[in-house]
Write an enzyme that holds these catalytic residues in place. Structure first.
Site, PDB file in Angstrom:
ATOM      1  N   CYS A 145       0.838  -1.200   0.000  1.00  0.00           N
ATOM      2  CA  CYS A 145       0.000   0.000   0.000  1.00  0.00           C
ATOM      3  C   CYS A 145       0.876   1.255   0.000  1.00  0.00           C
ATOM      4  CB  CYS A 145      -0.964  -0.036   1.187  1.00  0.00           C
ATOM      5  SG  CYS A 145      -2.344   1.126   1.043  1.00  0.00           S
TER       6      CYS A 145
ATOM      7  N   SER B 254       0.033 -13.200  37.692  1.00  0.00           N
ATOM      8  CA  SER B 254      -1.354 -12.738  37.694  1.00  0.00           C
ATOM      9  C   SER B 254      -2.328 -13.895  37.558  1.00  0.00           C
ATOM     10  CB  SER B 254      -1.585 -11.762  36.530  1.00  0.00           C
ATOM     11  OG  SER B 254      -1.525 -12.452  35.290  1.00  0.00           O
ATOM     12  N   GLY B 255      -1.835 -15.025  37.073  1.00  0.00           N
ATOM     13  CA  GLY B 255      -2.702 -16.158  36.797  1.00  0.00           C
ATOM     14  C   GLY B 255      -3.073 -16.259  35.337  1.00  0.00           C
ATOM     15  N   GLY B 256      -2.715 -15.239  34.546  1.00  0.00           N
ATOM     16  CA  GLY B 256      -2.980 -15.259  33.119  1.00  0.00           C
ATOM     17  C   GLY B 256      -1.929 -16.044  32.358  1.00  0.00           C
ATOM     18  N   VAL B 257      -2.106 -16.112  31.049  1.00  0.00           N
ATOM     19  CA  VAL B 257      -1.223 -16.928  30.213  1.00  0.00           C
ATOM     20  C   VAL B 257       0.204 -16.397  30.218  1.00  0.00           C
ATOM     21  CG1 VAL B 257      -0.796 -17.748  27.861  1.00  0.00           C
ATOM     22  CG2 VAL B 257      -3.132 -17.631  28.724  1.00  0.00           C
ATOM     23  N   ASP B 258       0.374 -15.072  30.084  1.00  0.00           N
ATOM     24  CA  ASP B 258       1.718 -14.502  29.952  1.00  0.00           C
ATOM     25  C   ASP B 258       2.566 -14.762  31.195  1.00  0.00           C
ATOM     26  OD1 ASP B 258       0.657 -13.517  27.607  1.00  0.00           O
ATOM     27  OD2 ASP B 258       0.250 -11.539  28.436  1.00  0.00           O
ATOM     28  N   SER B 259       2.007 -14.472  32.366  1.00  0.00           N
ATOM     29  CA  SER B 259       2.796 -14.655  33.585  1.00  0.00           C
ATOM     30  C   SER B 259       2.983 -16.136  33.900  1.00  0.00           C
ATOM     31  CB  SER B 259       2.139 -13.939  34.768  1.00  0.00           C
ATOM     32  OG  SER B 259       0.879 -14.493  35.070  1.00  0.00           O
TER      33      SER B 259
END
Length: 511
Positions: A83, A223-228
């Protein structure tokens, strides 16, 4: 550590730039995004196997338009302009660009006019996605027309001998039927050996952590999330019991989430240090209704709680956190400053003044790559593909003041909504689903008695990149079932509404 072959993407401000990088990586080639005016000498020193020039909102003939160092076309490296990137290539190499008589946005039919390795193995007529108001009107010397559309006579141009290619359309978006094959052909022309894989990323991340730490404890902000979670598992694989995960339970998580975090990590043999800090967070949020102030207070309190807990580990010198590549891109301002829509206290992680050396094994990965790495580490698919959850938790899904009572109401309603989505087999079809507790009450009737209770809004969206999103079209029976369950099972809620706003104009979260 392995030196991966790399494709550099010069970012001219396209909303699709990160998508280009992700597509290249999906084809097992490392990609990095760099500022558009990066000097050719610097690019040469990084030894890329190819360059991609992104699209952008400007016109190449405008005063102050971002232009690359023209010497990049003489590095002997294959270049693909998309583009605006095609128009830049044409202008700098002697062609002409002008405003189109008719702008072109959306699907278009592309006709391939001649054999070209970029379109090898593809049909002569295909659907592509256009988004442009300018077009190339005259090709530079050495180039030939490869394909056209009704409104773009030079929709694809090529100088095969120098491996310079320009496309007016966007192969990176899924609306272009054969976009991935076109990018794959370009990487083949770059001589790519396709070594960007989850297995190699795991090995290299573990080796890098081990080399950086070399003794001492590593605190993981969990945190309990995927990343951590992926970060914690990589650290455990690298340094074993020297990994110290700290989980600050704010009281603002989903129903039962704190206990689930502890159970999950116990299954992986990691002892998690849990801090039950709900009372502190509710005290900090008392009387606060402004969403930005909520975010600031949650972020500040989180840091203070984490700081106090981390001091208990006297041998800890390192802090591991799940910083991702989009965070790095934003913090380095590749494209310059952008408007702040809302503050995310967890973007970029914890502050440097905590006194630890940072360990960031995911800082050059996109979310989809972290998910694949999680699968490589043995995490279950159901967990790996969890939908996003905001750092401040339910504090920004409760409009108005946040109290323990209101959090409990929202947790129950949210749990019913998510349970029904999973049971209907829709979880992976939806990018993000959430329930929002509104700061209003409505009159209702239950058992012939008048009620005056809370209203909850449900929201579900589909999106490719979370920059734009469309609301999910549930069947009426599904919404009826969810609404009936919430009203019947959650005492204190008597009305359920569904949000049919796309992004833009709305954001995905309400606050």
């Amino acid at each position: 550590m392995t030196a991966h072959e790399t494709v550099l993407i010069l970012d001219f401000g396209s909303q699709y730039t990160q998508l280009i990088a992700r597509r290249v990586r999906e084809l097992k080639v490392k990609s990095e995004i760099v500022p558009p005016q990066t000097p050719a000498e610097e690019i040469k020193n990084r030894n890329p196997i190819g360059l991609v020039l992104s699209g952008g909102p400007a016109s190449v003939y405008q005063h102050g338009a971002a232009l690359p160092d023209a010497a990049i076309f003489s590095l002997g490296v294959p270049v693909l302009g998309l583009c605006y990137g095609q128009q830049v290539m044409a202008k700098l190499l002697g062609g002409e660009v002008a405003a189109a008589e008719r702008r072109e946005f959306g699907a278009a039919e592309l006709e391939v006019d001649t054999n070209c390795p970029l379109f090898a193995g593809l049909p002569p007529v295909q659907r592509v996605w256009m988004s442009h108001g300018d077009k190339v009107t005259a090709l530079p010397a050495g180039f030939r027309v490869v394909a056209h559309t009704a409104n773009a006579p030079h929709a694809a141009m090529a100088w095969e001998e120098r491996k310079l290619f320009g496309l007016q359309f966007h192969p990176e978006v899924k609306h272009t039927d054969y976009g991935m094959q076109i990018l794959d052909n370009f990487l083949t022309l770059c001589g790519a050996r396709r070594d960007w894989t989850p297995a190699s990323l795991r090995q290299e991340a573990v080796a890098a952590i081990r080399q950086q730490v070399q003794g001492g404890q590593v605190i993981v902000a969990l945190s309990g999330g995927v990343d951590s979670t992926v970060t914690a598992l990589l650290c455990r694989e690298a340094v074993g019991d020297a990994t110290v995960p700290i989980f600050v339970d704010t009281g603002l998580l989903r129903l039962g989430e704190g206990d689930k975090v502890m159970e999950r990590f116990a299954n992986y043999g990691l002892h998690v240090h849990r801090v039950n800090a709900a009372e502190r967070f509710f005290a900090a949020l008392k009387g606060v209704e402004d969403p930005e102030e909520k975010r600031r207070r949650v972020g500040h309190e989180f840091i203070e709680v984490f700081r106090q807990e981390a001091r208990k580990f006297l041998n800890a010198r390192y802090l591991a956190q799940g910083t991702l590549y989009p965070d790095v891109i934003e913090s380095t301002s590749v494209r310059g400053p952008s408007a702040t829509i809302k503050t995310h206290h967890n973007v970029g992680g914890l502050p440097a003044e905590l006194g630890f050396e940072l360990v960031e094994p995911l800082r050059f990965l996109f979310k989809d790559e972290v998910r694949k790495l999680g699968l490589e580490l043995g995490l279950p698919e159901e967990f790996v593909y969890r939908q996003p959850f905001p750092g401040p938790g339910l504090a920004v899904r409760i409009l108005g003041e946040v109290t323990p009572e209101r959090v409990a109401l929202l947790q129950k309603a949210d749990a019913i909504f998510m349970e029904e989505i999973r049971q209907a087999g829709l979880y992976r079809d939806i990018a993000q689903a959430l329930a929002v507790l509104l700061p209003v009450r409505s009159v209702g009737v239950m058992g012939d008695a008048r009620t005056y209770e809370n209203v909850v809004a449900l929201r579900a969206v589909t999106t490719e990149d979370f920059m734009t999103a469309d609301w999910y079209r549930f069947e009426g029976d599904f919404l009826d079932r969810v609404a009936r369950r919430i009203v019947n099972e959650v005492r204190g809620i008597n009305r359920v509404v569904y949000d049919v706003t796309s992004k833009p104009p709305g954001t995905i979260e309400w606050e």
